[in-house]
Design a protein around this motif. Structure first.
Motif, PDB file in Angstrom:
ATOM      1  N   GLN A 283      21.117 -32.199  36.903  1.00 30.76           N
ATOM      2  CA  GLN A 283      21.604 -31.172  37.819  1.00 30.76           C
ATOM      3  C   GLN A 283      21.010 -31.384  39.219  1.00 30.76           C
ATOM      4  O   GLN A 283      20.086 -32.169  39.395  1.00 30.76           O
ATOM      5  N   ASN A 313      29.731 -32.518  44.725  1.00 29.32           N
ATOM      6  CA  ASN A 313      28.385 -32.543  44.138  1.00 29.32           C
ATOM      7  C   ASN A 313      27.441 -33.460  44.901  1.00 29.32           C
ATOM      8  O   ASN A 313      26.245 -33.181  45.012  1.00 29.32           O
ATOM      9  N   ARG A 316      26.318 -31.334  47.738  1.00 37.04           N
ATOM     10  CA  ARG A 316      25.321 -30.352  47.270  1.00 37.04           C
ATOM     11  C   ARG A 316      23.948 -30.994  47.134  1.00 37.04           C
ATOM     12  O   ARG A 316      22.937 -30.464  47.608  1.00 37.04           O
ATOM     13  N   PRO A 334      21.394 -19.530  48.285  1.00 37.49           N
ATOM     14  CA  PRO A 334      22.145 -20.427  47.385  1.00 37.49           C
ATOM     15  C   PRO A 334      23.654 -20.345  47.581  1.00 37.49           C
ATOM     16  O   PRO A 334      24.369 -21.306  47.295  1.00 37.49           O
ATOM     17  N   ASP A 349      34.364 -24.766  41.415  1.00 38.66           N
ATOM     18  CA  ASP A 349      33.729 -24.438  40.142  1.00 38.66           C
ATOM     19  C   ASP A 349      33.609 -22.936  39.899  1.00 38.66           C
ATOM     20  O   ASP A 349      33.722 -22.480  38.775  1.00 38.66           O
ATOM     21  N   THR A 350      33.334 -22.186  40.950  1.00 34.03           N
ATOM     22  CA  THR A 350      33.066 -20.749  40.803  1.00 34.03           C
ATOM     23  C   THR A 350      33.665 -19.970  41.969  1.00 34.03           C
ATOM     24  O   THR A 350      34.053 -20.548  42.973  1.00 34.03           O
ATOM     25  N   THR A 354      28.179 -22.184  45.424  1.00 35.08           N
ATOM     26  CA  THR A 354      26.731 -22.239  45.616  1.00 35.08           C
ATOM     27  C   THR A 354      26.256 -23.678  45.696  1.00 35.08           C
ATOM     28  O   THR A 354      26.944 -24.600  45.287  1.00 35.08           O
ATOM     29  N   GLU A 356      23.316 -24.828  44.271  1.00 29.37           N
ATOM     30  CA  GLU A 356      22.784 -25.302  43.004  1.00 29.37           C
ATOM     31  C   GLU A 356      23.454 -24.554  41.882  1.00 29.37           C
ATOM     32  O   GLU A 356      23.168 -23.412  41.624  1.00 29.37           O
ATOM     33  N   GLN A 357      24.359 -25.188  41.230  1.00 31.76           N
ATOM     34  CA  GLN A 357      24.981 -24.543  40.087  1.00 31.76           C
ATOM     35  C   GLN A 357      25.178 -25.588  39.004  1.00 31.76           C
ATOM     36  O   GLN A 357      25.029 -26.775  39.261  1.00 31.76           O
TER      37      GLN A 357
END
Ligand code: VJV
Ligand code: CA
Ligand code: ZN
Length: 388
Positions: A283, A313, A316, A334, A349-350, A354, A356-357
């Motif tokens: 992660q 990613n 991120r 975040p 994704d959400t 954020t 860090e997810q």
């Protein structure tokens, strides 16, 4: 925009050139220089650029490129013409296949990412930076006279050669999911550079097919570089706990024995979960913990990019790691700021994007405790042959 307070007496430099981001490897090629635009968008929307010395890097000169690469290869790279679009067979110097296509502006692209790594290394040499960053570099597969695995010019080798002008010993660490073969091979015969790569290894089934635990450097009579290559072969699905434990344990022992005076960390983001080419379950937090550990060693540190094929990613991870370098990671919100350009890319994704997810579909972890312990004990044995 909210600026971030610059830590007093501590300098982080950021080396980049927006021209790099405009290059295209071709339709559907996994390597997308545009991921750097996405990373920059996060870094700047958090205001991190105000806490660093930012430099627009220049092109590496012909002379600088010749520090590692052969003249005939550089001549060919400079003049190579874009091939027929459906031509997939690699040609001379492994150029022109589907992995290393010849695209518009190729030589400029190579000279720019190399120039940024060389600039960054020089900032460390003259103590103007404590940490120097080039997210556009890290192209670890390139050889003296051969392109390989999306890499044409080996900016890491060129940067380490700069560091060696001042530093007696350099530790190179590579957390890209692929084996850092080009850098390892370049320093095969010297005891001034120790190379350490963690990667997926599955015999010839995973590129580049090298990097087994027993690959420690040629141990022919009198080779000072013997035992100075360290390889950590891993299986699919490794998680943060195992990865970070292996990283800190092995790097800790390497530093104790080898006593480096500078560290180069290749932060390939294809070791993250959910990567298009990768196989791990690491992660953003685990990947970043490796950067934080290197920073804690308080040695001049060069952070460079590498692979990374799921652009949101990659962005991120490198934004998070920039914040670790600066020392503002704990104070960042975040939730990605509202005004971030390309914010929609992170909403994939959400609902609230954020930094860090949990990334990607979890993979089954094929790394047993027994195997991981065995790797550490084998490397500990190997390090008995190494002196600082
Ligand atoms: O596995 C390979 C070599 C092949 C021959 C070429 N085909 C396309 C794939 C199999 C044996 N190459 C790897 C190279 C990985 C390089 C990683 C670089 C880094 O992250 O370590 C540092 C920057 C490979 N894996 C996946 C692909 N190539 C791949 C290449 C493509 C593609 C899809 C996958 C090229 C073009 C297109 N799709 C359209
Ligand atoms: Ca690696
Ligand atoms: Zn890679």
């Amino acid at each position: 925009k909210n600026g971030i307070v610059r830590p007093k007496g501590y300098n982080v430099s950021w080396h980049s050139n927006p021209e790099i981001e405009k290059h295209h490897f071709g339709h559907a090629h996994p390597m997308k220089p545009w991921r750097l635009t996405l990373a920059k968008s996060l870094i700047m929307s958090y205001g991190m650029h105000t806490a660093m010395d930012t430099y627009v890097s220049r092109l590496a000169t012909r002379e600088e490129l010749e520090d590692f690469h052969s003249e005939d290869y550089l001549d060919y790279l400079k003049t190579a013409k874009v091939a027929m679009p459906d031509d997939e067979t690699p040609k001379d110097y492994n150029l022109g296949g589907s992995d290393c296509p010849i695209f518009e502006g190729l030589f400029n692209y190579c000279s720019m990412y190399a120039g940024a790594s060389i600039d960054a290394a020089r900032k460390l040499c003259n103590n103007e930076s404590d940490i120097a960053i080039n997210w556009s570099g890290g192209l670890h597969h390139a050889k003296k006279a051969e392109a390989s695995g999306f890499c044409y010019v080996n900016d890491i080798v060129l940067a380490i050669l700069q560091l060696l002008r001042k530093h007696p010993r350099v530790l190179y660490i590579d957390i890209d999911v692929h084996h850092g073969d080009g850098v390892e091979e370049a320093f095969w015969s010297t005891d001034r550079v120790m190379t350490l790569s963690m990667h997926k290894y599955d015999g010839l089934n995973f590129f580049p097919g090298t990097g087994d635990l027993d690959r420690t450097g040629p141990d022919n009579e009198g080779n000072p570089g013997a035992h100075h290559a360290i390889n950590v072969p891993l299986s699919d699905g490794i998680d943060d706990e195992q990865y970070v434990w292996l990283f800190t344990t092995i790097v800790g022992r390497c530093v104790d024995k080898f006593q480096p005076t500078a560290i180069v960390l290749q932060c390939g983001a294809d070791s993250l979960a959910g990567d298009r080419l990768g196989r791990f379950n690491v992660q953003v937090q685990g990947h970043g913990a490796c950067v934080a550990y290197c920073k804690s060693l308080k040695l001049p540190l060069l952070l460079i990019g590498g692979g990374g094929y799921t652009p949101r990613n990659v962005a991120r991870a490198w934004a998070h790691e920039t914040s670790i370098a600066i020392g503002c990671d704990e104070t960042l919100d975040p939730i990605i700021p509202e005004h971030t350009p390309y914010r929609e890319h992170f909403r994939h994704d959400t609902l609230f994007p954020t930094l860090e997810q949990i990334l990607g579909e979890p993979r089954v972890n094929r790394n047993t405790k027994k195997k991981v312990d065995e790797i550490v004990s084998t490397i500990t044995e190997q390090l008995r042959f190494v002196n600082g």
